[in-house]
Design an enzyme around this catalytic site. Structure first.
Site, short mmCIF file in Angstrom:
data_model
loop_
_atom_site.label_atom_id
_atom_site.label_comp_id
_atom_site.label_asym_id
_atom_site.label_seq_id
_atom_site.Cartn_x
_atom_site.Cartn_y
_atom_site.Cartn_z
N GLY A 75 0.84 -1.19 0.00
CA GLY A 75 0.00 0.00 0.00
C GLY A 75 0.87 1.23 0.00
N TYR A 145 9.02 -3.54 3.96
CA TYR A 145 8.63 -3.65 2.55
C TYR A 145 9.82 -3.59 1.60
CZ TYR A 145 6.12 -2.41 -1.75
OH TYR A 145 5.63 -2.37 -3.03
N ASN A 174 5.97 5.04 -7.46
CA ASN A 174 4.58 5.44 -7.13
C ASN A 174 3.61 5.51 -8.33
OD1 ASN A 174 2.37 6.57 -5.77
ND2 ASN A 174 3.75 7.48 -4.27
N GLU A 187 -4.19 3.46 0.40
CA GLU A 187 -4.08 4.38 -0.74
C GLU A 187 -2.80 5.20 -0.68
OE1 GLU A 187 -6.34 4.39 1.61
OE2 GLU A 187 -6.33 6.33 2.60
N LYS A 196 -9.68 13.23 -0.58
CA LYS A 196 -9.83 14.27 0.44
C LYS A 196 -10.41 15.55 -0.15
CE LYS A 196 -6.21 12.65 3.58
NZ LYS A 196 -4.91 12.91 4.22
N ARG A 282 12.21 11.74 -3.69
CA ARG A 282 12.51 10.55 -4.51
C ARG A 282 12.11 10.86 -5.96
NH1 ARG A 282 9.53 5.61 -2.34
NH2 ARG A 282 11.41 5.24 -1.15
N1 GDD Z 1 -0.78 8.01 1.36
C1 GDD Z 1 -0.85 9.32 1.69
N2 GDD Z 1 -2.03 9.83 2.12
N3 GDD Z 1 0.28 10.08 1.61
C2 GDD Z 1 0.17 11.38 1.93
C3 GDD Z 1 -1.04 11.97 2.35
C4 GDD Z 1 -2.18 11.16 2.46
O1 GDD Z 1 -3.28 11.58 2.82
N4 GDD Z 1 -0.81 13.29 2.58
C5 GDD Z 1 0.48 13.51 2.31
N5 GDD Z 1 1.09 12.36 1.94
C6 GDD Z 1 2.53 12.22 1.65
C7 GDD Z 1 3.20 11.10 2.47
O2 GDD Z 1 3.45 11.55 3.79
C8 GDD Z 1 4.47 10.88 1.66
O3 GDD Z 1 5.48 11.78 2.06
C9 GDD Z 1 4.02 11.20 0.22
O4 GDD Z 1 2.75 11.85 0.31
C10 GDD Z 1 3.87 9.98 -0.64
O5 GDD Z 1 3.12 9.03 0.05
P1 GDD Z 1 2.63 7.65 -0.63
O6 GDD Z 1 2.11 7.93 -1.98
O7 GDD Z 1 1.69 6.99 0.33
O8 GDD Z 1 3.92 6.72 -0.65
P2 GDD Z 1 5.49 6.85 -1.02
O9 GDD Z 1 5.75 7.61 -2.26
O10 GDD Z 1 6.21 7.33 0.20
O11 GDD Z 1 5.82 5.30 -1.25
C11 GDD Z 1 5.00 4.62 -2.20
O12 GDD Z 1 5.65 4.47 -3.41
C12 GDD Z 1 6.65 3.49 -3.44
C13 GDD Z 1 7.26 3.45 -4.82
O13 GDD Z 1 7.76 4.68 -5.18
C14 GDD Z 1 4.49 3.35 -1.56
O14 GDD Z 1 3.31 2.94 -2.23
C15 GDD Z 1 5.43 2.25 -1.65
O15 GDD Z 1 4.74 1.03 -1.36
C16 GDD Z 1 6.02 2.16 -3.05
O16 GDD Z 1 6.99 1.18 -3.11
#
Ligand code: GDD
Length: 337
Positions: A75, A145, A174, A187, A196, A282
């Protein structure tokens, strides 16, 4: 016969659809009950199997020529930071699938890895240097993970070297788009922001919560680019892990700007500094994929988010009571009830 593992999930569902559109014979497998699959093609051989079990993997891969392993407990950052053991258990899936692939003489095996394999010290600044494949070592990936992904990548490599079947590995950055998770805790940021903003708009609340200070940077890849890249990597000669991600870098605040613009609203932003945030920055260095495929993901965040927002909006409003048009007068029989 092509087997897609994790076919009930977001990326797996789109992959089955694309393979079927190009006329391929597909076996689609997921642990979830059929009514929870995001997409299901009636022309595919659809099976509900728990792929962390050896027998299920053998049932799944008997007769297979090619295998796509997208099955994993995963996730967004909110899920993976709080479920490290569960994420690591996906190692059972890849292990049993590789063994079954070897047993049944599978020719090609695709493993969906992740940008979470990259070393933490290379992702500390929001002002990122895009990650190139060699940045995964010396290893210090995302706890839980990321370690599982890095280990499983390595296992694919050694099965290729020792047992002679082709393994292909993409490090997804992502991925977002329609027919994906937008609520419930798994999500990722693009879908979470759509949900949201839609909630704030429909309820008139006029404010949203953002995890972190909004300055974190990421790149987000639209699902159509992900599927195109996955199919090309599988067919290619790239016999080592390769980035599959967009290189369009944005801050989370800029992601919210895009969603607000699509929704035609301006909301107050409440920053929650104790929510899960993951790495500070990233991005994907696409030199390697370009050199092999003369291609890289190119769908803009703006275009992809418009399609994603529209789909999530439809999901969130389709079962709702539709208010009667202005001037509507109920019939007397309705009033009597
Ligand atoms: N999920 C989420 N929900 N993230 C939020 C929100 C919210 O309401 N508000 C702000 N964010 C910020 C998180 O704090 C984080 O810094 C950034 O948005 C990205 O969050 P995510 O999309 O949940 O994940 P990620 O980019 O840190 O990691 C994801 O991508 C990787 C591959 O690049 C994950 O899905 C990993 O499983 C995946 O490997």
């Amino acid at each position: 016969m092509i087997v897609v593992c994790g076919a009930g999930g977001f990326i797996g569902g789109h992959l089955v659809r694309q393979l079927r559109l190009s006329g391929k014979l597909v076996r689609a497998i997921d642990v979830k009950p059929f009514d929870e699959w995001f997409q299901q093609d009636p022309q595919a051989e659809n099976l509900q199997l728990n792929l962390s079990e050896k027998e299920s993997c053998e049932r799944a891969l008997k007769g297979a020529d090619e295998v796509y392993n997208l099955a994993a407990d995963m996730g967004g950052i909110g899920f993976i930071e709080n479920n490290r053991a569960l994420c690591m258990l996906s190692v059972l899936i890849n292990t049993h699938l590789l063994l079954a692939a070897h047993k049944y003489g599978v020719q090609r095996y695709f493993y969906a890895s992740s940008a979470c394999v990259y070393a933490a010290d290379k992702q500390q600044s929001t002002n990122v240097i895009p990650l190139k494949e060699s940045d995964a070592y010396p290893a210090m990936p995302e706890d839980g993970y990321g370690w599982e992904k890095l280990f499983s990548e390595r296992m694919c490599r050694h099965f290729q070297e020792d047992f002679g079947f082709a393994t292909r590995i993409a490090r997804y950055h992502n991925v977002y788009g329609p027919w994906g998770t937008y609520d419930g805790g798994r999500e990722k940021a693009p879908a979470a922001m759509c949900r949201k903003v839609i909630q704030a708009k429909l309820s008139g609340a006029n404010r949203i919560e953002i995890w972190g200070n909004g300055n974190q940077t990421r790149s987000f890849m639209y699902i159509d680019d992900c599927i195109a890249g996955t199919l090309s990597i599988m067919a290619s000669t790239i016999d080592k892990p390769v980035n599959l991600g967009s290189s369009e870098l944005v801050t989370i605040n800029q992601l919210v700007d895009i969603v607000e613009e699509i929704a035609q609203v301006k909301l107050q932003r409440d920053y929650n500094l104790s929510a899960p945030q993951g790495v500070n920055g990233r991005n994907s260095d696409n030199t390697l994929i370009r050199s092999y495929l003369n291609w890289e993901p190119s769908i803009s965040l703006n275009e992809g988010m418009r399609k994603t927002y529209k789909w999530i909006y439809e999901q969130m409003t389709k079962d709702k009571f539709t208010p009667a048009p202005i001037g509507y007068v109920p019939s007397t029989s309705v009033i009597a009830k």
